[in-house]
Design a protein around this motif. Sequence first.
Motif, PDB file in Angstrom:
ATOM      1  N   HIS A   1      -6.664  -2.726  -5.351  1.00 38.91           N
ATOM      2  CA  HIS A   1      -6.014  -1.734  -4.913  1.00 38.91           C
ATOM      3  C   HIS A   1      -4.605  -0.616  -6.249  1.00 38.91           C
TER       4      HIS A   1
ATOM      5  N   ALA B   1      -8.895   1.478  -4.431  1.00 36.40           N
ATOM      6  CA  ALA B   1      -8.246   1.230  -2.792  1.00 36.40           C
ATOM      7  C   ALA B   1      -7.326   2.814  -2.669  1.00 36.40           C
ATOM      8  N   HIS B   2      -6.684   2.885  -1.707  1.00 34.22           N
ATOM      9  CA  HIS B   2      -5.682   3.916  -1.822  1.00 34.22           C
ATOM     10  C   HIS B   2      -5.815   5.625  -2.408  1.00 34.22           C
TER      11      HIS B   2
ATOM     12  N   HIS C   1     -13.122  -1.175   3.795  1.00 37.14           N
ATOM     13  CA  HIS C   1     -12.317  -2.213   3.428  1.00 37.14           C
ATOM     14  C   HIS C   1     -11.023  -2.853   4.828  1.00 37.14           C
TER      15      HIS C   1
ATOM     16  N   ASP D   1      -8.122  -0.588   6.141  1.00 39.83           N
ATOM     17  CA  ASP D   1      -7.650  -1.679   5.386  1.00 39.83           C
ATOM     18  C   ASP D   1      -6.529  -2.286   6.556  1.00 39.83           C
TER      19      ASP D   1
ATOM     20  N   GLU E   1      -9.585  -7.554  -2.794  1.00 36.09           N
ATOM     21  CA  GLU E   1      -9.206  -6.057  -3.479  1.00 36.09           C
ATOM     22  C   GLU E   1      -8.498  -7.247  -4.691  1.00 36.09           C
TER      23      GLU E   1
END
Length: 282
Positions: free
Chosen positions: A151, A186-187, A6, A242, A118
């Motif tokens: 995201h 993500a995250h 990412h 990121d 993303e």
Amino acid sequence: MIIDAHTHIFPPEVSAGKALFLQKDSWFAELYANPKARLASAEDLIASMDRNGIDISVICGFAWKDTGLIRLTNDYLADSIQKYPSRLTAFASVNPTAKGCAQEVERCAGMGFRGVGELMPAGQQYALSDSDLLRPLAEVARERKLIILTHTSEPVGHIYAGKEQVFPQELAAFLAAFPENMVIAAHWGGGLPFYHLMPEIQAIAQHCWYDCAASAYLYDSAIFSAALHCGVSPEHIVWGSDYAVISQKKMLAYLRSAALETAAQEAALGLNMQRLLTAMQS
Ligand SMILES: [Zn+2]
């Protein structure tokens, strides 16, 4: 083998004319108005990878509202993977609310892209749970064997630029609607790993991988082992930074500070992403 799943890079036009693009796109302004928010080039990223011993990075652009900017960004990503074929893997920038989104994904697949994202639903004003809107994108991604990176964010905790309202419930709806798509949330999926303790969530997340992008700003590094304890497969955690929101160096140190067994750490650092990319090719 270390793969950063990412990262974000920007075409030179955008870096050089940042002020203009801040005016053009309100979500870009939300994330990048801060003078400290760096816009990295492919060369900046390669230099960072060389400094940190990273073999491959997945490059994403930005989810612009304007389709011309989406195209410009994807052309830059295409040039970058041509220039560094053994180091960079591209994911297509898209706007699912715009006409021609599926065609743009087709175009990128033809240029050797391996994924889409993303996705930034709040920035482009749609919900990740809007399966009618996202069906054409999901279908072309499935047909062309492209991973979808989206995201997600935490429904609680501190506010930050770009936090967005893409919460575990929207992610769960997306995963349930498109069981045949391979998805990277993500995250940490906004916290969906904790709900793997529920059998129904475990079932719908079979085709979901989690990245730890920017996680050093969000969670204690104990989240790696916590996700495993909650039932996330050790094969479904991928390391992503990121970059350039945060340095690859910082995110490597973050993973290495997590109390993970060597095998699990190596899997997260690169083997899992390598396996996913290989599986999507066959
Ligand atoms: Zn994100």
